[in-house]
Design a protein around this motif. Structure first.
Motif, short mmCIF file in Angstrom:
data_model
loop_
_atom_site.label_atom_id
_atom_site.label_comp_id
_atom_site.label_asym_id
_atom_site.label_seq_id
_atom_site.Cartn_x
_atom_site.Cartn_y
_atom_site.Cartn_z
N LEU A 1 0.79 -1.28 0.15
CA LEU A 1 0.05 0.00 0.09
C LEU A 1 0.74 1.32 -0.12
N ARG A 2 2.01 1.21 0.89
CA ARG A 2 2.87 2.36 0.77
C ARG A 2 3.60 2.59 -0.55
N MET A 3 3.81 1.48 -1.26
CA MET A 3 4.67 1.61 -2.29
C MET A 3 3.70 2.20 -3.60
N ALA A 4 2.35 1.48 -3.49
CA ALA A 4 1.42 2.07 -4.49
C ALA A 4 0.96 3.54 -4.22
N ALA A 5 1.03 4.08 -3.06
CA ALA A 5 0.77 5.57 -2.96
C ALA A 5 2.35 6.29 -3.39
N GLU A 6 3.47 5.80 -2.99
CA GLU A 6 4.47 6.41 -3.55
C GLU A 6 4.64 6.66 -4.88
N LEU B 1 -0.47 5.59 -7.43
CA LEU B 1 -1.46 4.63 -8.10
C LEU B 1 -2.70 4.74 -7.22
N ILE B 2 -2.42 5.31 -5.92
CA ILE B 2 -3.72 5.61 -5.08
C ILE B 2 -3.37 6.65 -4.23
N PRO B 3 -4.43 7.45 -3.77
CA PRO B 3 -3.92 8.81 -2.77
C PRO B 3 -3.03 8.35 -1.49
N ARG B 4 -2.22 8.96 -1.17
CA ARG B 4 -1.46 8.71 0.11
C ARG B 4 -2.19 8.65 1.42
N LEU C 1 -5.28 7.62 1.64
CA LEU C 1 -6.16 6.42 1.67
C LEU C 1 -5.43 5.21 1.71
N ALA C 2 -4.08 5.45 1.39
CA ALA C 2 -3.23 4.08 1.55
C ALA C 2 -2.91 4.11 3.26
N GLU C 3 -2.65 5.04 3.84
CA GLU C 3 -2.44 5.51 5.33
C GLU C 3 -3.73 4.86 6.05
N ARG C 4 -5.03 5.28 5.64
CA ARG C 4 -6.01 4.67 6.21
C ARG C 4 -6.16 3.27 6.13
N CYS C 5 -6.08 2.45 5.01
CA CYS C 5 -6.20 1.16 4.81
C CYS C 5 -5.11 0.42 5.64
#
Length: 273
Positions: free
Chosen positions: A256-261, A264-267, A269-273
């Motif tokens: 999730l962290r990598m996808a945000a960096e 691919l997804i908002p940072r 959103l990744a943190e909440r997930c």
């Protein structure tokens, strides 16, 4: 044989007890505990292969070219105290006797792991993720496994590959498996079709776990753990041909962290997930 099986079970129970004592004392994080339990399972699998092969009749070599591949919680190094092992068996041996010999080895290994002796059971095993599922062979050659993944595997089987890894046995077979895994995950896919298929599988799982308690089921309810896992699997399968790093078996948090960096997804959103 039963005495050897008991020694292994007692060693495993003793180490799990030590980990439990440290856990209760607050000395282990959830991630650290899962890593320890997964490493312990790998070790038990390795010793079990060696012990079962030692007794194997009709051995055609000193060491089997055979490996155990872990999926699910074992594959993702997320084992808990009561987790079963999702495993498949692969071999890479051209000897004419290989298929029969390794089928017998796989069968005896599964019996060794799952039989209940006077010292209990080592692991409950689930072999359903092998090619063609319950109707498929217990053990596959690397060539047959690659062909199945290329030509016949369902999307959910490719989803499962995102958290699969070599656990024990011959390292060469493990490397061959990892090469196939990387190649399959990095295929270019139509993202709309992929999303529709993953959502359809999610609906099936959701329907199979109705929740009538009035409480939130952190694993199965909408917005729970399985939704997050499926979202991460979509990102891996949909974007790995552009972002090869996503195929690393790093766990959902790191992915999730990598996808945000990578945007691919908002940072947030990744943190909440």
């Amino acid at each position: 044989t039963e005495r050897r099986m008991n020694i292994l079970r007692e060693m495993h129970q003793a180490q799990v007890f030590r980990l439990l004592a440290q856990d209760l004392a607050g000395l282990l994080t959830v991630e650290s505990l899962a890593d320890h339990l997964s490493a312990l399972a790998d070790l038990m699998l390795q010793v079990s292969i060696e012990e079962v092969w030692r007794d194997q009749r009709g051995r055609h070599r000193d060491w089997p070219v055979f490996a155990v591949i872990g999926y699910g919680k074992l594959g993702g190094k997320e084992l808990g105290y009561a987790s079963d092992l999702d495993i498949i068996f692969l071999y890479d041996d051209t000897d004419e006797r290989a298929a029969e010999v390794y089928a017998r080895l796989a069968q005896r290994l599964n019996t060794w792991l799952a039989s209940r002796t006077s010292s209990g059971m080592l692991f409950d095993t689930d072999l359903e993720l092998r090619p063609s599922g319950a109707s498929g062979l217990l053990v596959s050659s690397i060539t047959a496994f690659e062909r199945y993944q290329e030509e016949n595997a369902w999307v959910w089987e490719h989803q499962a590959l995102t958290r699969a890894r070599y656990c024990a046995g011959d390292k060469g077979v493990g490397e061959a498996f990892e090469n196939i895994r990387q190649k399959i995950l990095r295929r270019s896919r139509d993202r709309k079709t992929l999303a529709a298929e993953i959502l359809a599988m999610r609906e099936k799982l959701h329907a199979a776990h109705p929740n009538k308690s009035g409480l939130f089921d952190v694993k199965h309810d909408s917005g729970g753990m399985i939704d997050i896992e499926f979202a991460v699997q979509y990102l891996v399968l949909g974007f790995s041909h552009e972002s090869p790093d996503l195929t690393g078996n790093l766990g959902n948090i790191a992915l999730l962290r990598m996808a945000a960096e990578q945007g691919l997804i908002p940072r947030p959103l990744a943190e909440r997930c």
